[in-house]
Design an enzyme around this catalytic site. Sequence first.
Site, short mmCIF file in Angstrom:
data_model
loop_
_atom_site.label_atom_id
_atom_site.label_comp_id
_atom_site.label_asym_id
_atom_site.label_seq_id
_atom_site.Cartn_x
_atom_site.Cartn_y
_atom_site.Cartn_z
N HIS A 106 0.82 -1.21 0.00
CA HIS A 106 0.00 0.00 0.00
C HIS A 106 0.85 1.27 0.00
O HIS A 106 0.39 2.32 -0.45
CB HIS A 106 -0.95 -0.02 1.19
CG HIS A 106 -2.09 -0.97 1.01
ND1 HIS A 106 -3.23 -0.65 0.30
CD2 HIS A 106 -2.25 -2.26 1.41
CE1 HIS A 106 -4.05 -1.69 0.28
NE2 HIS A 106 -3.48 -2.67 0.94
N GLU A 107 2.07 1.18 0.49
CA GLU A 107 2.96 2.34 0.49
C GLU A 107 3.56 2.61 -0.88
O GLU A 107 3.64 3.76 -1.32
CB GLU A 107 4.09 2.15 1.51
CG GLU A 107 3.67 2.32 2.96
CD GLU A 107 3.37 3.76 3.32
OE1 GLU A 107 3.73 4.67 2.56
OE2 GLU A 107 2.77 4.00 4.38
N SER A 108 4.01 1.58 -1.56
CA SER A 108 4.82 1.81 -2.77
C SER A 108 4.57 0.83 -3.90
O SER A 108 5.23 0.91 -4.93
CB SER A 108 6.31 1.73 -2.41
OG SER A 108 6.66 0.38 -2.11
#
Length: 215
Positions: A106-108
């Site tokens: 979800h971050e990257s």
Amino acid sequence: MGDLRRRTSLGRADGSGPNGAVGTVLALGIVVLGVALLAGPGIGPGAAPTAPGPADPDAVVVSLPEAIGDELAAALEGHSDKRAAIAEAAAARGADPHLVLALAWHESRWRQDARSARGAVGVMQVLPATAEVISGHLDEPLDPDRLADNVAVGAIYLSTLEAELGSPREALLAYNQGPVRLREEGPLPVSERFADEVLATREALSEVRWGYADR
């Protein structure tokens, strides 16, 4: 990078998410609290979690539950080497590999070349200053441009937040929103959505059946 930056900076209205100012980290004492217990396997209580599946991407068969979305399914099947590297780096630091995999997704989208507008680096969106603080406490050089080190910093930070706040969901809220702002204002709706999405992805990943291919 516009779309990627929008995804990876979701909910950081104050810019103090997992990679927030070093002062934010020190304000709660979370790095000091967690480094001794969470820096690696065998340091904290119990055995470190086991990374899912073997490291050799050519030896992995991935059987996916329906809850895995098409984009993540393609990444799991097409980039199993990246998945294995993230999971193993998380387990090596005593963190839940599935939770770290979900958060990094979800971050990257598991991209080491992802960069936020504030300079957060790569898979776990780590600021160099945060890596420097954790490196100092560990007395170990950690380079956020290197995948294993990037995951180490993010995993230690996340695990320390969980130890401080008492649950994975609270840790994810603080990782996304910033621990000081979370304490002062309570969770923002966007941070709550982020945490719930990460936990849903973590649950789906925990149901993935990792096996050895017939060779």
